[in-house]
Design a protein around this motif. Structure first.
Motif, PDB file in Angstrom:
ATOM      1  N   VAL A  20       0.808  -1.442   0.167  1.00  0.00           N
ATOM      2  CA  VAL A  20       0.329  -0.323   0.147  1.00  0.00           C
ATOM      3  C   VAL A  20       1.145   1.613  -0.553  1.00  0.00           C
ATOM      4  CG1 VAL A  20      -1.292   1.496   1.842  1.00  0.00           C
ATOM      5  CG2 VAL A  20      -1.827  -1.470   1.078  1.00  0.00           C
ATOM      6  N   ARG A  25      -3.879   5.343   3.880  1.00  0.00           N
ATOM      7  CA  ARG A  25      -4.670   3.756   3.853  1.00  0.00           C
ATOM      8  C   ARG A  25      -3.917   2.915   5.060  1.00  0.00           C
ATOM      9  NH1 ARG A  25      -5.502   0.523  -0.955  1.00  0.00           N
ATOM     10  NH2 ARG A  25      -6.589  -1.125   0.761  1.00  0.00           N
ATOM     11  N   GLU A  28      -5.791   1.409   8.215  1.00  0.00           N
ATOM     12  CA  GLU A  28      -6.691   0.319   8.225  1.00  0.00           C
ATOM     13  C   GLU A  28      -6.600  -0.678   7.158  1.00  0.00           C
ATOM     14  OE1 GLU A  28     -10.593   1.169   5.501  1.00  0.00           O
ATOM     15  OE2 GLU A  28      -9.815   3.321   5.836  1.00  0.00           O
ATOM     16  N   ALA A  29      -5.545  -0.682   6.071  1.00  0.00           N
ATOM     17  CA  ALA A  29      -5.530  -1.630   5.443  1.00  0.00           C
ATOM     18  C   ALA A  29      -4.435  -2.876   6.308  1.00  0.00           C
ATOM     19  CB  ALA A  29      -4.415  -1.606   4.580  1.00  0.00           C
TER      20      ALA A  29
END
Length: 81
Positions: A20, A25, A28-29
């Motif tokens: 990522v 993000r 969260e990921a």
């Protein structure tokens, strides 16, 4: 579980960071990946750990468990010089 959680924590974070990148993000990921990996990984430790311990013992030529190590050292002490 004690060893599984930190390993899963680090591995999921590294893999998610590589895939990522350092974006908004990431956390969260990573949290999602950690939860899934923990639910799958920790239960797998119980049947897999004894197998890996035995394999490691064979590869290194050492007893596979602390109990076996105690038995092996007791035999060495009992053996005549």
């Amino acid at each position: 579980m004690v060893m599984g959680a930190p390993m899963i924590f680090v591995m999921t974070f590294v893999i998610i960071a590589v895939n990522v990148g350092w974006s908004g993000r990431l956390l969260e990921a990573w949290a999602k990946a950690f939860c899934v990996a923990y639910v799958v990984g920790v239960p797998l430790i119980f049947p897999v750990a004894p197998i890996v311990r035995k394999l490691t013992g064979k590869l290194l030529g050492t007893p596979p468990s602390p109990r076996s190590a105690r038995r092996a050292s007791a035999k060495l002490r009992e053996a005549p010089p």
